[in-house]
Design a protein around this motif. Structure first.
Motif, PDB file in Angstrom:
ATOM      1  N   ASP A   1       0.830  -1.208   0.000  1.00  0.00           N
ATOM      2  CA  ASP A   1       0.000   0.000   0.000  1.00  0.00           C
ATOM      3  C   ASP A   1       0.866   1.260   0.000  1.00  0.00           C
ATOM      4  O   ASP A   1       0.540   2.240  -0.672  1.00  0.00           O
ATOM      5  N   LEU A   2       1.950   1.209   0.753  1.00  0.00           N
ATOM      6  CA  LEU A   2       2.842   2.366   0.808  1.00  0.00           C
ATOM      7  C   LEU A   2       3.487   2.623  -0.552  1.00  0.00           C
ATOM      8  O   LEU A   2       3.522   3.766  -1.027  1.00  0.00           O
TER       9      LEU A   2
ATOM     10  N   HIS B   1       9.709   8.216  -6.617  1.00  0.00           N
ATOM     11  CA  HIS B   1       9.844   8.856  -5.293  1.00  0.00           C
ATOM     12  C   HIS B   1      10.926   8.175  -4.453  1.00  0.00           C
ATOM     13  O   HIS B   1      11.023   6.946  -4.410  1.00  0.00           O
ATOM     14  N   ALA B   2      11.722   8.976  -3.767  1.00  0.00           N
ATOM     15  CA  ALA B   2      12.808   8.463  -2.922  1.00  0.00           C
ATOM     16  C   ALA B   2      12.298   7.690  -1.698  1.00  0.00           C
ATOM     17  O   ALA B   2      13.039   6.906  -1.103  1.00  0.00           O
ATOM     18  N   GLY B   3      11.045   7.885  -1.338  1.00  0.00           N
ATOM     19  CA  GLY B   3      10.479   7.198  -0.175  1.00  0.00           C
ATOM     20  C   GLY B   3      10.383   5.689  -0.323  1.00  0.00           C
ATOM     21  O   GLY B   3      10.267   4.975   0.683  1.00  0.00           O
ATOM     22  N   HIS B   4      10.452   5.192  -1.549  1.00  0.00           N
ATOM     23  CA  HIS B   4      10.374   3.737  -1.759  1.00  0.00           C
ATOM     24  C   HIS B   4      11.498   3.001  -1.016  1.00  0.00           C
ATOM     25  O   HIS B   4      11.279   1.922  -0.466  1.00  0.00           O
TER      26      HIS B   4
ATOM     27  N   THR C   1      12.930   3.899   1.766  1.00  0.00           N
ATOM     28  CA  THR C   1      12.617   3.884   3.204  1.00  0.00           C
ATOM     29  C   THR C   1      11.554   2.838   3.516  1.00  0.00           C
ATOM     30  O   THR C   1      11.628   2.160   4.545  1.00  0.00           O
ATOM     31  N   ILE C   2      10.590   2.681   2.644  1.00  0.00           N
ATOM     32  CA  ILE C   2       9.563   1.648   2.820  1.00  0.00           C
ATOM     33  C   ILE C   2      10.227   0.270   2.879  1.00  0.00           C
ATOM     34  O   ILE C   2       9.913  -0.545   3.756  1.00  0.00           O
ATOM     35  N   ASP C   3      11.146   0.025   1.971  1.00  0.00           N
ATOM     36  CA  ASP C   3      11.844  -1.271   1.948  1.00  0.00           C
ATOM     37  C   ASP C   3      12.716  -1.458   3.180  1.00  0.00           C
ATOM     38  O   ASP C   3      12.788  -2.554   3.743  1.00  0.00           O
TER      39      ASP C   3
ATOM     40  N   HIS D   1      12.404   5.112  10.583  1.00  0.00           N
ATOM     41  CA  HIS D   1      11.762   4.876   9.285  1.00  0.00           C
ATOM     42  C   HIS D   1      10.290   5.315   9.332  1.00  0.00           C
ATOM     43  O   HIS D   1       9.801   5.964   8.396  1.00  0.00           O
ATOM     44  N   VAL D   2       9.604   4.964  10.414  1.00  0.00           N
ATOM     45  CA  VAL D   2       8.199   5.345  10.562  1.00  0.00           C
ATOM     46  C   VAL D   2       8.067   6.870  10.570  1.00  0.00           C
ATOM     47  O   VAL D   2       7.197   7.433   9.888  1.00  0.00           O
ATOM     48  N   SER D   3       8.931   7.534  11.292  1.00  0.00           N
ATOM     49  CA  SER D   3       8.891   8.998  11.357  1.00  0.00           C
ATOM     50  C   SER D   3       9.115   9.617   9.976  1.00  0.00           C
ATOM     51  O   SER D   3       8.398  10.546   9.577  1.00  0.00           O
ATOM     52  N   ASN D   4      10.086   9.095   9.243  1.00  0.00           N
ATOM     53  CA  ASN D   4      10.362   9.608   7.894  1.00  0.00           C
ATOM     54  C   ASN D   4       9.180   9.383   6.960  1.00  0.00           C
ATOM     55  O   ASN D   4       8.839  10.267   6.156  1.00  0.00           O
TER      56      ASN D   4
END
Length: 116
Positions: free
Chosen positions: A46-47, A55-58, A60-62, A81-84
């Motif tokens: 979902d994330l 997006h660079a957030g991928h 962090t999700i991993d 990671h959750v905070s980011n």
């Protein structure tokens, strides 16, 4: 793999603990220590789906998914990671729902208690 008796114990303790019906902390502690640590699975599909492909957030999700699944997960790393991820408007609600779930919070509390 948990046996039938272990599953029943976990379900009973979790339900009672969530509602505050168990007064004896000794029973909770005994049940928690005799059962394997239940890891909450971050909603990584979902994330990923909520972010544009580039997006660079991928990454962090991993990293969050990998840290939760690690042999010795690091609570501080998970929290970072959750905070980011919560800082990203596209992901804030998804992460908040997972993070605020009692099972996720129990997992984080266990990591703190056992010093991982």
């Amino acid at each position: 793999m948990l046996g039938m008796d272990e599953n029943r114990i976990r379900e009973g303790v979790t339900s009672a603990d969530d509602t505050g019906l168990i007064a004896g902390e000794e029973l909770i502690t005994e049940a928690e220590t005799m059962l394997p640590l239940e890891r909450p699975v971050p909603p990584h599909h979902d994330l990923h789906a909520a972010l544009p492909r580039e997006h660079a957030g991928h990454a962090t999700i991993d990293r969050l998914r990998d840290e939760v699944a690690a042999a010795s997960p690091n609570r501080r790393s998970i929290e970072a990671h959750v905070s980011n991820l919560r800082a990203l408007p596209e992901l804030e609600a998804i992460v908040a729902n997972w993070w605020d779930d009692p099972k996720t919070q129990r997992f984080i509390a266990y990591l703190s208690q056992i010093g991982l």
